[in-house]
Scaffold this active site. Structure first.
Site, PDB file in Angstrom:
ATOM      1  N   ASN A  18      -0.854  56.160  48.800  1.00 33.66           N
ATOM      2  CA  ASN A  18       0.529  56.581  49.075  1.00 33.66           C
ATOM      3  C   ASN A  18       1.559  55.877  48.202  1.00 33.66           C
ATOM      4  O   ASN A  18       2.733  56.119  48.331  1.00 33.66           O
ATOM      5  CB  ASN A  18       0.861  56.330  50.555  1.00 33.66           C
ATOM      6  N   LEU A  24      27.499  28.258  74.249  1.00 34.15           N
ATOM      7  CA  LEU A  24      27.462  27.019  73.473  1.00 34.15           C
ATOM      8  C   LEU A  24      26.211  27.010  72.595  1.00 34.15           C
ATOM      9  O   LEU A  24      25.092  27.037  73.100  1.00 34.15           O
ATOM     10  CB  LEU A  24      27.448  25.799  74.388  1.00 34.15           C
ATOM     11  N   THR A  41      28.589  19.050  74.999  1.00 25.99           N
ATOM     12  CA  THR A  41      28.917  20.339  75.630  1.00 25.99           C
ATOM     13  C   THR A  41      30.368  20.361  76.112  1.00 25.99           C
ATOM     14  O   THR A  41      31.042  21.385  76.013  1.00 25.99           O
ATOM     15  CB  THR A  41      27.963  20.613  76.811  1.00 25.99           C
ATOM     16  N   HIS A  84     -13.858  54.918  60.901  1.00 26.92           N
ATOM     17  CA  HIS A  84     -14.287  53.694  60.218  1.00 26.92           C
ATOM     18  C   HIS A  84     -13.505  53.418  58.942  1.00 26.92           C
ATOM     19  O   HIS A  84     -13.344  54.310  58.111  1.00 26.92           O
ATOM     20  CB  HIS A  84     -15.773  53.757  59.824  1.00 26.92           C
ATOM     21  N   GLN A 105      32.604  24.457  65.990  1.00 25.96           N
ATOM     22  CA  GLN A 105      32.817  23.141  66.607  1.00 25.96           C
ATOM     23  C   GLN A 105      32.628  22.070  65.545  1.00 25.96           C
ATOM     24  O   GLN A 105      31.627  22.047  64.845  1.00 25.96           O
ATOM     25  CB  GLN A 105      31.818  22.917  67.752  1.00 25.96           C
TER      26      GLN A 105
END
Ligand code: UD1
Ligand code: MG
Length: 435
Positions: free
Chosen positions: A370, A13, A82, A347, A76
């Site tokens: 890169n 549910l 519920t 570092h 629903q």
């Protein structure tokens, strides 16, 4: 009916509006330790082999989230509780399983075994309606399990509880196991007048009237608690963090000040590892024995070998492999790179899409460039190299074994084995300093 041929359908549910959660993202997509609440639910269900069908109930607004996951939910409409959710799906679809497991998408299931045991016990005792219950210290907001003469009498919601019922701390987890017979009474549930909703919990009294077998099983393993507010999520998250960290500590991982450390599902750490305060380990991180992860490091989806030193203040991003005895120091970021044994990057460096050979030393401030604005390009540096401080290595480029790159160089061409490479403007020293 022969046990192995029994057909079990799970119904999740998840059509509620999450009003109390106050978030634009549905509450079941919020995560605990890197995994969505919904996925704890679905994974637990999928781990039960006897379940051969899963139905998910959604409202129409959130349908898209399920479609993205390749799930086509039942919609629903209207959102009427519920019990209403179950009524609608049973009246609309020809479901013909022998048993139905009902779970709530706002309720993560951490220990899959619970579900298996619950189902097995319910089937073997031929119970028509079983409720999984749970003892909690603060039952506020949950349906209370009312027991009379040692038997489950009813479940009473917070709004309908009298003073004595409010004190009951055995609650409904929301997980039900229902026989075909029990579910055939679904249309007898009446609207709860206070909330104008149909409650699945009202099915208990109806099944009593029909003389069906009813029982409750108490969960004594990890908690199964629904999450209605961000604070409730936070409580459960805290519990689960502690659980994950306690497990690691039992396995021989030293976590110093564990309350400051954050760990997600999929983290595997060998014994002898030390995790200093304020470390984040996300997603699939594997760490080999005797490695130390120093404070303020953020490590994600990667593997770290044995006897490494990481941090303080290191960031290791997905798809990286840090081999044994490597040292990754402060303010170093590693992305999608393979760092071989004994490498030192101590570092202020960025290493991305790179492959660094054994025992190479990468000086302070070295950057692998890169990205050319369009593509990600790779760098390969051999074994035993020395890369001087503040070098910019412009990918794509290869540096051979035992090469030496002078400090401050901008490397745009390949460097062969054993070569010394320098690329910087010659220094001029001019006699009279301009005043
Ligand atoms: C529910 C139970 C309560 C239990 C608690 C456990 C009822 C009436 N109450 O209360 O006994 O202790 O869960 O967490 O069952 N949903 C739908 N359609 C609806 C309404 C809800 O699919 O029309 C879904 C929600 O998305 C949610 C679940 O059902 O996943 C439970 O709804 P929620 O509103 O959270 O119920 P609780 O008040 O938590
Ligand atoms: Mg709830």
């Amino acid at each position: 009916l022969f046990y192995y041929f029994m057909k079990i359908c799970a119904i999740v549910l998840s059509a509620g509006r999450s009003k109390r959660f106050k978030s634009s993202l549905p509450k079941y997509l919020h995560s605990i330790a890197g995994k969505a609440i919904l996925d704890y639910n679905l994974d637990a269900i999928r781990s039960v082999k006897k379940i051969n069908k899963i139905e998910i109930i959604s409202n129409k607004e959130n349908k898209k989230f399920f479609i993205e996951k390749g799930i086509s939910p039942f919609i629903q409409n209207p959102i009427n509780g519920t019990g209403g959710a179950l009524k609608q799906i049973f009246n609309a679809k020809k479901l013909n399983s022998d048993y139905y497991l009902v779970t709530l998408s706002d309720t993560p299931i951490f220990d899959y075994k619970i579900l298996r045991n619950f189902i097995n016990k319910s089937i073997s005792s031929k119970t028509d309606l079983s409720v999984l219950s749970q003892e909690v210290s603060n039952p506020h907001g949950y349906g209370r399990i009312v027991i009379k003469d040692k038997k489950l009498k009813s479940i009473v919601e917070e709004n309908d509880c009298d003073i004595d019922q409010k004190k009951i701390n055995l609650i409904n987890t929301g997980i039900f196991f229902l026989s075909k017979k029990a579910i055939s009474n679904i249309n007898l549930i009446k609207k709860n007048l206070k909330k104008s909703e149909f409650y699945i919990t009202d099915l208990i009294e109806i099944c009593h009237q029909k003389k069906l077998k009813i029982d409750t099983y108490q969960n004594r393993s990890l908690p199964i608690q629904g999450v209605n507010t961000i604070l409730e999520l936070q409580d459960l998250d805290k519990f689960y963090q502690n659980f994950l960290k306690q497990k690691l500590m039992n396995e021989g991982v030293r976590i110093i000040h564990p309350e400051t450390v954050y760990i997600e599902n999929g983290v595997n750490i060998s014994e002898g590892v030390i995790i200093e305060p304020n470390v984040v380990l996300k997603s699939n991180v594997n760490i080999g024995r005797d490695t130390i992860i120093k404070s303020f490091s953020y490590i994600e989806d990667c593997s770290v070998g044995i006897n490494c030193q990481i941090g303080p203040f290191a960031r290791i991003r997905p798809e990286s492999k840090i081999s044994n005895y490597a040292k990754i120091g402060n303010f170093v970021e590693i992305k999608k790179s393979s760092i071989s044994e004994g490498v030192k990057i101590n570092h202020l460096s960025y290493v991305g899409d790179a492959n660094i050979g054994k025992n190479t030393n990468i000086g302070a401030g070295t950057i692998t460039c890169n990205y050319d604005g369009k593509n990600k390009l790779s760098t390969k540096i051999g074994n035993n190299c020395f890369i001087g401080s503040n070098a910019s290595i412009v990918a794509p480029v290869k540096i051979g074994n035992s090469a030496y790159v002078a400090a401050g160089s901008v490397i745009t061409k390949n460097v062969k084995n054993n070569q010394f490479s320098i690329s910087r403007i010659k220094q001029k020293n001019i006699k009279n300093r301009i005043k």
